[in-house]
Every structure is written in C-alpha cells, then in structure tokens.
Write an enzyme that holds these catalytic residues in place. Structure first.
Site, short mmCIF file in Angstrom:
data_model
loop_
_atom_site.label_atom_id
_atom_site.label_comp_id
_atom_site.label_asym_id
_atom_site.label_seq_id
_atom_site.Cartn_x
_atom_site.Cartn_y
_atom_site.Cartn_z
N CYS A 30 -1.97 -3.40 6.19
CA CYS A 30 -3.14 -4.04 6.80
C CYS A 30 -4.39 -3.84 5.94
CB CYS A 30 -3.31 -3.43 8.19
SG CYS A 30 -4.91 -3.66 8.95
N CYS A 33 -7.51 -2.47 7.59
CA CYS A 33 -7.36 -1.04 7.91
C CYS A 33 -7.76 -0.20 6.70
CB CYS A 33 -5.91 -0.71 8.28
SG CYS A 33 -5.31 -1.60 9.73
#
Length: 105
Positions: A30, A33
């Site tokens: 991600c 993230c």
C-alpha cells in the site's frame, strides 16, 4: 517510535494500554501506507507521552483486521480505555492528522 503489533499481542499492547493508542492498519503493498510512515514516526516522537502509535499489518494479522471490519488501507483507529473511539480512512497530511486527533489527546 512506532511499534508493530500482531493478532497475538494486540490485546496487551492496544486494549490494555494506559495511553490512547493510534493504530494504523497497513499493508506492504500500500503506497499511501508507506507515505504515512514518516508522519507517524514524527507523531510518535512528539506525542509519545500522550499517545502510543502502533502499526498492524493486515496481511499477517487477519483476526484483528476482521474484528474491527477494516477494509481499506490505511485505516487509523484510536483506542482509549480498550475501546475504538475514532476511525479515519486514507493517508492525510500531518497537520490534518493532528487536528483529527486533538479531541482524543
């Protein structure tokens, strides 16, 4: 410092914590993230006496991820007294994150 938590120690590290805890539900794949990494490190350093900051990898910890119905990464949850009191989805700038946390700190 941002610490990693797992299904195995979530209860001890988050539910049983004395301070409010910001949990980032994250994943290796991600990009947003990863963007949040430095922001969370700063937050942990500056607010460490008032807030504990941890990360939980959703791919490695399905029990906790499912228990809190986390579907999007990153999801941030604040736990206080063992209960989730706030939830936010998506990467955000540091200033906005601090504003959103002001009512729980």
């Amino acid at each position: 410092m941002v610490t990693d938590v797992t299904d195995a120690d979530f209860e001890a590290e988050v539910i049983g914590a004395d301070l409010p805890v910001l949990v980032e539900f994250t994943a290796d794949w991600c990009p947003p993230c990863r963007q949040m990494g430095p922001v969370l490190e700063d937050l942990a350093r500056e607010e460490g006496d008032r807030l504990k900051v941890v990360q939980l990898n959703v791919d490695h910890n399905p029990e906790t991820t499912n228990a809190y119905k986390v579907l999007s990464m990153p999801t941030f949850m604040v736990f206080r007294g063992g209960e989730p009191v706030k939830s936010m989805v998506g990467a955000r700038p540091r200033r906005r994150l601090l504003e959103e946390l002001s009512d729980v700190l």
